[in-house]
Scaffold this motif. Structure first.
Motif, PDB file in Angstrom:
ATOM      1  N   TYR A  55       0.831  -1.205   0.000  1.00 23.57           N
ATOM      2  CA  TYR A  55       0.000   0.000   0.000  1.00 23.57           C
ATOM      3  C   TYR A  55       0.867   1.258   0.000  1.00 23.57           C
ATOM      4  CZ  TYR A  55      -3.471   3.394   1.595  1.00 23.57           C
ATOM      5  OH  TYR A  55      -4.277   4.488   1.714  1.00 23.57           O
ATOM      6  N   LEU A  56       2.018   1.172   0.650  1.00 24.69           N
ATOM      7  CA  LEU A  56       2.926   2.322   0.710  1.00 24.69           C
ATOM      8  C   LEU A  56       3.666   2.568  -0.599  1.00 24.69           C
ATOM      9  CD1 LEU A  56       4.455   1.725   4.221  1.00 24.69           C
ATOM     10  CD2 LEU A  56       2.974   3.605   3.554  1.00 24.69           C
ATOM     11  N   ARG A  57       3.851   1.523  -1.377  1.00 21.62           N
ATOM     12  CA  ARG A  57       4.648   1.629  -2.604  1.00 21.62           C
ATOM     13  C   ARG A  57       3.985   2.568  -3.616  1.00 21.62           C
ATOM     14  NH1 ARG A  57       6.240  -3.918  -5.085  1.00 21.62           N
ATOM     15  NH2 ARG A  57       7.354  -3.992  -3.116  1.00 21.62           N
ATOM     16  N   GLY A  58       4.659   3.673  -3.879  1.00 22.01           N
ATOM     17  CA  GLY A  58       4.175   4.617  -4.878  1.00 22.01           C
ATOM     18  C   GLY A  58       2.959   5.419  -4.443  1.00 22.01           C
ATOM     19  N   ASN A  59       2.624   5.404  -3.154  1.00 20.62           N
ATOM     20  CA  ASN A  59       1.455   6.111  -2.654  1.00 20.62           C
ATOM     21  C   ASN A  59       1.921   7.213  -1.701  1.00 20.62           C
ATOM     22  OD1 ASN A  59      -0.953   6.954  -1.529  1.00 20.62           O
ATOM     23  ND2 ASN A  59      -1.780   4.890  -1.327  1.00 20.62           N
ATOM     24  N   ASP A  60       1.970   8.440  -2.214  1.00 14.97           N
ATOM     25  CA  ASP A  60       2.503   9.554  -1.425  1.00 14.97           C
ATOM     26  C   ASP A  60       1.657   9.850  -0.193  1.00 14.97           C
ATOM     27  OD1 ASP A  60       4.623   9.915  -3.161  1.00 14.97           O
ATOM     28  OD2 ASP A  60       3.516  11.336  -4.413  1.00 14.97           O
ATOM     29  N   LYS A  61       0.332   9.760  -0.326  1.00  8.41           N
ATOM     30  CA  LYS A  61      -0.538  10.029   0.825  1.00  8.41           C
ATOM     31  C   LYS A  61      -0.294   9.023   1.942  1.00  8.41           C
ATOM     32  CE  LYS A  61      -4.291  12.002  -1.893  1.00  8.41           C
ATOM     33  NZ  LYS A  61      -5.675  11.814  -2.340  1.00  8.41           N
TER      34      LYS A  61
END
Length: 108
Positions: A55-61
């Motif tokens: 979920y963190l991969r490539g997700n700035d928010k």
């Protein structure tokens, strides 16, 4: 039905079963702390931990949310907290048959 989410009375019981939180040690309604790191489903713990990382991969928010968590705790604990939050979200998504709402998820 075996795979029915309704078999868990509360989200806490689901999180405990999925090893996202430690089990309560209680007797006659009195809580004596926690017990047993190996009680529950290890596969669910692994799945939610992997889901948190993906979920963190490539997700700035989501990465900003993790940094907010890291102000209060170290990185491994923050990832576990995120996995726990994903587990709670999955429980309510299955219980209420709704889709994932990222805005609502990151608000809390």
């Amino acid at each position: 039905m075996f795979g029915d989410i309704q078999r868990f009375e509360t989200v806490q019981k689901f999180a405990s079963y999925a090893r996202l939180i430690k089990c309560k040690a209680e007797f006659a309604g009195k809580v004596y702390g926690t017990q047993g790191n190996k009680i529950g489903n290890a596969h669910l713990k692994w799945a939610f931990s992997e889901a948190a990382v993906l979920y963190l991969r490539g997700n700035d928010k989501a990465q900003r949310y993790l940094q907010k968590l890291q102000k209060r705790m170290n990185k491994p604990k923050a990832l576990s907290a995120l996995a726990h939050k994903l587990g709670r979200a999955a429980y309510f998504m299955l219980k209420h048959q709704r889709v994932f709402d990222e805005q609502r998820f990151l608000k809390g």
